[in-house]
Design a protein around this motif. Structure first.
Motif, mmCIF file in Angstrom:
data_model
loop_
_atom_site.group_PDB
_atom_site.id
_atom_site.type_symbol
_atom_site.label_atom_id
_atom_site.label_comp_id
_atom_site.label_asym_id
_atom_site.label_seq_id
_atom_site.Cartn_x
_atom_site.Cartn_y
_atom_site.Cartn_z
ATOM 1 N N THR A 35 0.868 -1.196 0.000
ATOM 2 C CA THR A 35 0.000 0.000 0.000
ATOM 3 C C THR A 35 0.900 1.240 0.000
ATOM 4 O O THR A 35 0.778 2.100 0.877
ATOM 5 C CB THR A 35 -0.944 0.004 1.217
ATOM 6 N N GLY A 38 -0.869 4.882 -0.133
ATOM 7 C CA GLY A 38 -1.660 5.173 1.059
ATOM 8 C C GLY A 38 -0.800 5.369 2.292
ATOM 9 O O GLY A 38 -1.012 6.311 3.067
ATOM 10 N N THR A 39 0.187 4.491 2.477
ATOM 11 C CA THR A 39 1.057 4.598 3.644
ATOM 12 C C THR A 39 1.911 5.849 3.579
ATOM 13 O O THR A 39 2.072 6.567 4.575
ATOM 14 C CB THR A 39 1.956 3.351 3.758
ATOM 15 N N PHE A 42 -0.193 8.847 4.397
ATOM 16 C CA PHE A 42 -0.504 8.953 5.826
ATOM 17 C C PHE A 42 0.634 9.623 6.582
ATOM 18 O O PHE A 42 0.417 10.572 7.343
ATOM 19 C CB PHE A 42 -0.778 7.568 6.410
ATOM 20 N N LEU A 71 -7.661 6.782 5.477
ATOM 21 C CA LEU A 71 -6.588 5.867 5.061
ATOM 22 C C LEU A 71 -6.458 4.700 6.038
ATOM 23 O O LEU A 71 -6.264 3.545 5.629
ATOM 24 C CB LEU A 71 -5.264 6.626 4.966
ATOM 25 N N THR A 72 -6.588 4.998 7.332
ATOM 26 C CA THR A 72 -6.506 3.941 8.341
ATOM 27 C C THR A 72 -7.715 3.015 8.265
ATOM 28 O O THR A 72 -7.587 1.791 8.380
ATOM 29 C CB THR A 72 -6.420 4.563 9.745
ATOM 30 N N GLN A 76 -4.944 1.171 4.604
ATOM 31 C CA GLN A 76 -3.940 1.577 3.634
ATOM 32 C C GLN A 76 -2.595 1.912 4.276
ATOM 33 O O GLN A 76 -1.677 2.350 3.583
ATOM 34 C CB GLN A 76 -4.451 2.796 2.861
#
Length: 306
Positions: A35, A38-39, A42, A71-72, A76
């Motif tokens: 991911t 996404g990561t 974040f 996202l969490t 992700q």
């Protein structure tokens, strides 16, 4: 002095933000990450909030936090590729350093406490102590700056999203207090707590701190709400010493910290760093002691506060 303290705190927040952004860059460059986008997003968003939160509109801060939550929610945010550790080198270094490895930990607490007694205060003390002990740890272990960056990234990713839970819960406590939750609690329990019964008031105060801390994951956030809702009307108003009762109520709340996964920095963090199979293993180990301490707190408040 107040301006100096404010500037130093802002510097530490910016430093934390830059560390988080560094992790975002590392994750983004890792094409094998499941991911990656996404990561990376974040950690980048979190870094922006820490580094520039006071310089951008609060509405933007709120939107960023909501995006991080999304996202969490959709899972992700995951651990990516971490810097490799040479086990042979690590073992040799451990034998060479020996028990001196604990010196930075001891000095961190010592420096922070000493500085807290100066006009700089405790928050700045923790920041200064962290930097000083990091330099001492680098000297003792002969670690290079790259090693520090690698280990910082490793810890950030291993702790994951639970690392920001204390900040969010503390903010929630402020919101609860401003919304008058303490008054609601007071009105709710006044119907079944016998008027003038000190013992029941003490039990309600201590257990209220424990339960609300378990919900909030933060004893400080629970203290203002429970003290306003239970402590003042049912303990202090009946002759309880506010200093004794307040101090014991706070530490009673810490008993709740031992019993909840919401206290991420105390319970989830060790489980993540030690890679425990059971994420609640720390809580299960602490639970018997926590229950005993709750009973002790009730007895101490009843006999010492009046």
């Amino acid at each position: 002095m107040e301006q100096i303290v404010s500037n130093l705190l802002e510097f530490f927040y910016i430093l934390i933000g830059l560390l988080l952004m560094t992790t975002a860059v590392r994750v983004f460059k890792d094409e094998t990450h499941p991911t990656r986008l996404g990561t990376a997003a974040f950690w980048l968003l979190l870094g922006v909030v820490f580094a520039f939160g006071n310089f951008i509109p609060y509405l933007i801060d709120g939107i960023i936090i909501i995006l991080m939550g999304v996202l969490t929610l959709f899972k992700q945010v995951r651990i990516g590729k971490l810097a490799d550790i040479d086990e042979d080198v690590a073992e040799a270094s451990a034998k060479r350093v020996g028990s001196w490895i604990f010196l930075p930990c001891i000095l961190l607490a010592l420096f922070a406490v000493l500085i807290s007694y100066t006009p700089l205060g405790g928050q700045v003390g923790i920041g200064i102590a962290s930097i000083l002990t990091l330099l001492i740890a680098m000297f003792i272990t002969s670690a290079k700056p790259k090693t520090v960056a690698d280990d910082a990234d490793r810890m950030i990713q291993q702790v994951g999203t639970s690392g920001i839970l204390p900040q969010l819960l503390a903010a929630l406590g402020v919101i609860f207090n401003a919304a008058g939750v303490g008054t609601v609690i007071s009105d709710g329990i006044s119907g079944f707590i016998p008027e003038g019964n000190r013992f029941i008031g003490v039990v309600a105060y201590c257990l209220g701190m424990v339960i609300f801390t378990m919900i909030m994951g933060n004893g400080f956030a629970a203290f203002t709400v429970i003290t306003a809702g239970i402590g003042v009307p049912f303990v202090i108003a009946q002759g309880g010493d506010p200093v004794v009762a307040g101090a014991l109520a706070m530490t009673a709340g810490f008993c709740g910290t031992l019993l909840t996964p919401m206290a991420a920095n105390f319970n989830a963090l060790p489980a993540a760093l030690l890679e425990m199979k059971d994420p609640n293993a720390v809580i299960k180990t602490q639970a018997p002691i926590a229950v005993i301490l709750i009973v002790v707190h009730i007895a101490l408040m009843y006999f010492l506060a009046f």
